[in-house]
Write a protein that holds these residues in place. Sequence first.
Motif, PDB file in Angstrom:
ATOM      1  N   ARG A 176       0.830  -1.201   0.000  1.00  0.00           N
ATOM      2  CA  ARG A 176       0.000   0.000   0.000  1.00  0.00           C
ATOM      3  C   ARG A 176       0.870   1.259   0.000  1.00  0.00           C
ATOM      4  O   ARG A 176       0.571   2.230  -0.683  1.00  0.00           O
ATOM      5  CB  ARG A 176      -0.918  -0.014   1.213  1.00  0.00           C
ATOM      6  CG  ARG A 176      -1.892   1.120   1.244  1.00  0.00           C
ATOM      7  CD  ARG A 176      -2.792   1.026   2.416  1.00  0.00           C
ATOM      8  NE  ARG A 176      -3.636  -0.147   2.260  1.00  0.00           N
ATOM      9  CZ  ARG A 176      -4.916  -0.184   2.560  1.00  0.00           C
ATOM     10  NH1 ARG A 176      -5.491   0.861   3.080  1.00  0.00           N
ATOM     11  NH2 ARG A 176      -5.623  -1.258   2.373  1.00  0.00           N
ATOM     12  N   ARG A 177       1.959   1.239   0.775  1.00  0.00           N
ATOM     13  CA  ARG A 177       2.862   2.397   0.818  1.00  0.00           C
ATOM     14  C   ARG A 177       3.474   2.663  -0.552  1.00  0.00           C
ATOM     15  O   ARG A 177       3.633   3.817  -0.956  1.00  0.00           O
ATOM     16  CB  ARG A 177       3.958   2.167   1.852  1.00  0.00           C
ATOM     17  CG  ARG A 177       3.463   2.239   3.272  1.00  0.00           C
ATOM     18  CD  ARG A 177       4.599   1.938   4.223  1.00  0.00           C
ATOM     19  NE  ARG A 177       5.643   2.937   4.056  1.00  0.00           N
ATOM     20  CZ  ARG A 177       6.127   3.675   5.029  1.00  0.00           C
ATOM     21  NH1 ARG A 177       5.669   3.514   6.248  1.00  0.00           N
ATOM     22  NH2 ARG A 177       7.062   4.545   4.800  1.00  0.00           N
ATOM     23  N   THR A 178       3.793   1.607  -1.273  1.00  0.00           N
ATOM     24  CA  THR A 178       4.375   1.755  -2.613  1.00  0.00           C
ATOM     25  C   THR A 178       3.363   2.402  -3.554  1.00  0.00           C
ATOM     26  O   THR A 178       3.720   3.289  -4.342  1.00  0.00           O
ATOM     27  CB  THR A 178       4.810   0.387  -3.161  1.00  0.00           C
ATOM     28  OG1 THR A 178       5.737  -0.198  -2.241  1.00  0.00           O
ATOM     29  CG2 THR A 178       5.460   0.522  -4.520  1.00  0.00           C
ATOM     30  N   TYR A 225       0.828   4.364  -2.729  1.00  0.00           N
ATOM     31  CA  TYR A 225       0.705   5.770  -2.342  1.00  0.00           C
ATOM     32  C   TYR A 225       1.902   6.585  -2.817  1.00  0.00           C
ATOM     33  O   TYR A 225       1.751   7.728  -3.255  1.00  0.00           O
ATOM     34  CB  TYR A 225       0.557   5.904  -0.823  1.00  0.00           C
ATOM     35  CG  TYR A 225      -0.840   5.666  -0.309  1.00  0.00           C
ATOM     36  CD1 TYR A 225      -1.939   6.265  -0.907  1.00  0.00           C
ATOM     37  CD2 TYR A 225      -1.053   4.859   0.794  1.00  0.00           C
ATOM     38  CE1 TYR A 225      -3.220   6.057  -0.425  1.00  0.00           C
ATOM     39  CE2 TYR A 225      -2.339   4.642   1.290  1.00  0.00           C
ATOM     40  CZ  TYR A 225      -3.412   5.251   0.668  1.00  0.00           C
ATOM     41  OH  TYR A 225      -4.678   5.047   1.140  1.00  0.00           O
ATOM     42  N   ARG A 226       3.085   6.020  -2.720  1.00  0.00           N
ATOM     43  CA  ARG A 226       4.279   6.739  -3.167  1.00  0.00           C
ATOM     44  C   ARG A 226       4.231   6.996  -4.670  1.00  0.00           C
ATOM     45  O   ARG A 226       4.524   8.103  -5.129  1.00  0.00           O
ATOM     46  CB  ARG A 226       5.537   5.965  -2.794  1.00  0.00           C
ATOM     47  CG  ARG A 226       6.802   6.737  -3.116  1.00  0.00           C
ATOM     48  CD  ARG A 226       8.012   5.949  -2.731  1.00  0.00           C
ATOM     49  NE  ARG A 226       8.130   5.958  -1.271  1.00  0.00           N
ATOM     50  CZ  ARG A 226       9.256   6.183  -0.634  1.00  0.00           C
ATOM     51  NH1 ARG A 226      10.359   6.379  -1.304  1.00  0.00           N
ATOM     52  NH2 ARG A 226       9.296   6.199   0.660  1.00  0.00           N
ATOM     53  N   PHE A 234      -0.813  11.708  -0.413  1.00  0.00           N
ATOM     54  CA  PHE A 234      -0.237  10.388  -0.683  1.00  0.00           C
ATOM     55  C   PHE A 234       1.087  10.191   0.044  1.00  0.00           C
ATOM     56  O   PHE A 234       1.346   9.106   0.583  1.00  0.00           O
ATOM     57  CB  PHE A 234      -0.055  10.181  -2.187  1.00  0.00           C
ATOM     58  CG  PHE A 234      -1.338  10.061  -2.950  1.00  0.00           C
ATOM     59  CD1 PHE A 234      -2.364   9.241  -2.496  1.00  0.00           C
ATOM     60  CD2 PHE A 234      -1.539  10.775  -4.119  1.00  0.00           C
ATOM     61  CE1 PHE A 234      -3.567   9.127  -3.204  1.00  0.00           C
ATOM     62  CE2 PHE A 234      -2.725  10.661  -4.830  1.00  0.00           C
ATOM     63  CZ  PHE A 234      -3.746   9.838  -4.378  1.00  0.00           C
ATOM     64  N   PHE A 235       1.919  11.220   0.059  1.00  0.00           N
ATOM     65  CA  PHE A 235       3.216  11.087   0.729  1.00  0.00           C
ATOM     66  C   PHE A 235       3.061  10.986   2.244  1.00  0.00           C
ATOM     67  O   PHE A 235       3.881  10.355   2.905  1.00  0.00           O
ATOM     68  CB  PHE A 235       4.149  12.233   0.357  1.00  0.00           C
ATOM     69  CG  PHE A 235       4.681  12.165  -1.048  1.00  0.00           C
ATOM     70  CD1 PHE A 235       4.941  10.948  -1.660  1.00  0.00           C
ATOM     71  CD2 PHE A 235       4.943  13.319  -1.767  1.00  0.00           C
ATOM     72  CE1 PHE A 235       5.430  10.876  -2.951  1.00  0.00           C
ATOM     73  CE2 PHE A 235       5.437  13.262  -3.054  1.00  0.00           C
ATOM     74  CZ  PHE A 235       5.688  12.036  -3.655  1.00  0.00           C
ATOM     75  N   ARG A 265       1.050   9.228   3.689  1.00  0.00           N
ATOM     76  CA  ARG A 265       0.763   7.825   3.938  1.00  0.00           C
ATOM     77  C   ARG A 265       1.869   6.894   3.478  1.00  0.00           C
ATOM     78  O   ARG A 265       1.798   5.683   3.716  1.00  0.00           O
ATOM     79  CB  ARG A 265      -0.553   7.448   3.250  1.00  0.00           C
ATOM     80  CG  ARG A 265      -1.740   7.971   4.018  1.00  0.00           C
ATOM     81  CD  ARG A 265      -2.869   8.422   3.135  1.00  0.00           C
ATOM     82  NE  ARG A 265      -3.943   9.024   3.923  1.00  0.00           N
ATOM     83  CZ  ARG A 265      -3.941  10.245   4.382  1.00  0.00           C
ATOM     84  NH1 ARG A 265      -2.919  11.034   4.164  1.00  0.00           N
ATOM     85  NH2 ARG A 265      -4.940  10.717   5.075  1.00  0.00           N
ATOM     86  N   SER A 266       2.874   7.439   2.804  1.00  0.00           N
ATOM     87  CA  SER A 266       3.923   6.559   2.286  1.00  0.00           C
ATOM     88  C   SER A 266       5.337   7.018   2.646  1.00  0.00           C
ATOM     89  O   SER A 266       6.204   6.190   2.860  1.00  0.00           O
ATOM     90  CB  SER A 266       3.814   6.454   0.766  1.00  0.00           C
ATOM     91  OG  SER A 266       4.054   7.709   0.160  1.00  0.00           O
ATOM     92  N   SER A 267       5.563   8.327   2.668  1.00  0.00           N
ATOM     93  CA  SER A 267       6.909   8.839   2.887  1.00  0.00           C
ATOM     94  C   SER A 267       6.850  10.221   3.528  1.00  0.00           C
ATOM     95  O   SER A 267       6.777  11.234   2.831  1.00  0.00           O
ATOM     96  CB  SER A 267       7.656   8.911   1.552  1.00  0.00           C
ATOM     97  OG  SER A 267       8.895   9.531   1.719  1.00  0.00           O
TER      98      SER A 267
END
Length: 116
Positions: free
Chosen positions: A2-4, A6-7, A38-39, A41-43
């Motif tokens: 999921r993180r990928t 979102y990234r 999005f970031f 949630r991912s980065s």
Amino acid sequence: MRRTIYRVLGFIAVGLGAIGAVLPIMPTVPFLLLAVYFFARSSPELEQKILDHPHWGPQVKDWRERRAISRSSKTIAIGAMATGAVVTYFTLGHPWYWLSLAILVIAGSWIATRNE
């Protein structure tokens, strides 16, 4: 996984925002708002990079904190759309100019009437 996703979506949004920074008829900040979402949630590092940007960061922070766009940003946005309409007039002419003008009137009116 999921993180990928979102990234990747964050990078796509940044890319669209970069295109909007160059093209007068396409917005930038809405895409950067999506990228920050999005970031986040991912980065967090990439999220902070956008928030710390000297030009775009304050606009994104204003939206996050107050759900508002500054009057100067509104003026610049409407001016950029007007420039796009003029460029359309000289490059594409009739009937595309009228479409560009309609977008300017509708979107410009909406932007101008939103609370600061």
